[in-house]
Structure formats: structure tokens, C-alpha cells
Design an enzyme around this catalytic site. Sequence first.
Site, PDB file in Angstrom:
ATOM      1  N   THR A 152     -34.426 -10.874 -11.393  1.00  0.00           N
ATOM      2  CA  THR A 152     -34.369 -12.153 -10.696  1.00  0.00           C
ATOM      3  C   THR A 152     -35.151 -12.105  -9.391  1.00  0.00           C
ATOM      4  OG1 THR A 152     -32.871 -13.612  -9.446  1.00  0.00           O
ATOM      5  CG2 THR A 152     -32.147 -11.354  -9.758  1.00  0.00           C
ATOM      6  N   GLU A 169     -34.158 -13.284  -6.741  1.00  0.00           N
ATOM      7  CA  GLU A 169     -33.200 -13.054  -5.654  1.00  0.00           C
ATOM      8  C   GLU A 169     -33.283 -11.615  -5.129  1.00  0.00           C
ATOM      9  OE1 GLU A 169     -30.919 -14.964  -3.998  1.00  0.00           O
ATOM     10  OE2 GLU A 169     -31.579 -16.792  -5.009  1.00  0.00           O
ATOM     11  N   TYR A 224     -24.963  -9.983  -5.976  1.00  0.00           N
ATOM     12  CA  TYR A 224     -25.739 -10.321  -7.177  1.00  0.00           C
ATOM     13  C   TYR A 224     -27.115  -9.670  -7.132  1.00  0.00           C
ATOM     14  CZ  TYR A 224     -28.666 -13.035 -10.353  1.00  0.00           C
ATOM     15  OH  TYR A 224     -29.569 -13.405 -11.322  1.00  0.00           O
ATOM     16  N   LYS A 265     -28.668  -6.484  -9.365  1.00  0.00           N
ATOM     17  CA  LYS A 265     -29.876  -6.661 -10.179  1.00  0.00           C
ATOM     18  C   LYS A 265     -30.968  -5.660  -9.782  1.00  0.00           C
ATOM     19  CE  LYS A 265     -29.244 -10.020 -13.185  1.00  0.00           C
ATOM     20  NZ  LYS A 265     -29.547  -9.856 -14.627  1.00  0.00           N
TER      21      LYS A 265
END
Length: 341
Positions: free
Chosen positions: A133, A135, A157, A161
Site C-alpha cells: 500500500t 500508506e 496498518y 504492511k
Amino acid sequence: MVIKEKKIKKALIIGVTGQDGSYLAEFLLSKKYEVHGIKRKVSNFNSENIDHLLHKNNKFNVHYGDINDFGNLFSIIKRIKPNEIYNLAAQSHVKVSFELPIYTAETNAIGSLKVLEIIKQLNPKIKYYQAGTSEMFGNSNSKKQNELTSFDARSVYSASKIFAHQVTKNYREAYNLFASNGILFNHESPRRNETFVTKKIIKGLIDIKFGRKKILFLGNLYSKRDWGHAKDYVRAMWLILQQKKPDDFVISTGKQYTVKKFVEIVAKKLEFNIYWKNRGIKEVGIDKHTKKIIIKIDKKYFRPTEVDSLIGDYSKSKKILKWKPKYNLNSLIDDMIKNEI
């Protein structure tokens, strides 16, 4: 002369009921794959994204499982013998990761490690795709983010990841696995869950238009994001596993919009004429026609640590995968509005 039958490829999608999983299942079936999906057993029905495939295609099979259950996962992969595994399972909501940090880490980080370990033990020839991602880049200093941009976790999160991304690279290098990472920027579709801001905006404004709701509450209007369509992005996932060598790829549109601009585009398409008043937490969106406030800011929708700006550089994917997006933001929003109405 004996003509050999072409061997049908088998793919396993972990997290098949989500937005990406369902579109990927459709795409792989169109490529004549035998597709297997893993879905979690929960008390409510959560298969609406794949219901149309369940009863119409004998090359599509669903198995109950959980990425946190190593034994169950091992058993499914051993039985299916897939050629490709797409790991799309995740606790994928950034805000929720602050409330469920341990579950998020176990699912996103350790779950990925479990799949890689199973591949290493069972069959190192299985091709593996890890869903990354944007992010992970957090508040990077670069104007655009690419495969060489450093990571900066701003949530559990994104930290989970980053672990999954790095352990995928590690298993690729240490055990010679075909393990690739896709670093996907924000991608949406009619199948997006309404807890995500794009679907929330579209559903909220449609509900206001038809009198089902009076006010749409939002968080940070000034976050800048690079939004694409999930249909384009699952095509990229497949292309990543069709390469001669495993590698990591950024998938994005290279264009950026604020949440506020997204609201304005949706509002215009729904024939709202919005103007804004005040700043910060007191900023409101007012319907010029009715003179009523229809958008308010609620601080509960802000993250403890924000990511201000994300925009991807997908030049590597364009060059090597021959991939580029077919949808732009307008056509994405049109698709989502049409479906919601």
C-alpha cells in the site's frame, strides 16, 4: 499425433470477498484460470461481491479459512496445489488499525509470513503476490513516490504492511521464491466498503439528495490522494506474476486530488452547488439551493497521525509491465455513482 492439453493454471486468492479479491477472481476466470478463494467464516453473509460467481462458474471455488490459522492455510494450499497465490487478506482500514493494533499486525504482517513459510515448505515454485500500500510511504519528502522511495510508517496498518513487504523481499532473496510486491495507491470501485471515504462521500451525498440523510460528516478534507479503479489495479497484480523475474512495482495514476476536491466533483455530478464556509474543524459545506449545511467536519474521523500527501510514479510498471490505468477519477466516480443509485 498426440495433442497435449494445455494445463489450466490454478490461482488461490486469500481475501477473495473484498473489493480487490472479487475483481481479481473475475479477471483470472476471464483468463481461463481455475480460481480458488479463501473467505473467513463470520456470522453475517459477507459474500455479496462474489455471489454472482458462486453459482455460475464451476471453475470458481471458495474455501473457509483464515490467514491467522497456519494449519488450515497449510491444508488448503496443499490440497489445491495452486500455481499462483495472491495475498489480499488484511485488516485494511488505517483508522481501525489504531483501535485494533494487535489484530492488524497479526493479520497483515504475521499472516503474510505464514503464507510465505507454507510456500517455502510445500512448493517453492508457487508464485506469490503480496498486496502492499502507498500508506507505507507515510509523509515522505519526495514529490512522487516510487519503488526506491523510503518508507515512513504513520499507523500500525502501514507498519504491518512494511513488515509484509520486507519479509516478501527477504524470502525472495533467501529462498529463491517468486515473491513480488505490488505497492498499490488508493483504488476504489462500486464494491468499496462504505467505511472508506470515497464510498462514504458518494453514498452520503446520494442519501442527502434523496432525503434519506441531512448531513455528511467527514474528517480531514485536505488529505491528498492518488485514486484509481480497482479493476485496473487487479490487472496489474496479474501482470506482476507473469514476469520472468519477481520484483516490486508501484501501481498508481500519477494524479492527485484532495478529499475536498473529490467531494466537489461528486456534488457537481449529483447537481449540488456547494460552497464552503469557515476553516478547520468548523468548516462546513452549504447547498446554495437550499442554504442548508450538508457537510460538517467531525474530529473523530481524523487519524492520530495523518498522511498528508500521496502520489505515485508508476513509470517502472508502465515500462516493464506495459501497464497503465484505463480509468481516470471522473470515470471512477461515474461508475460508483451509477452503482449506488
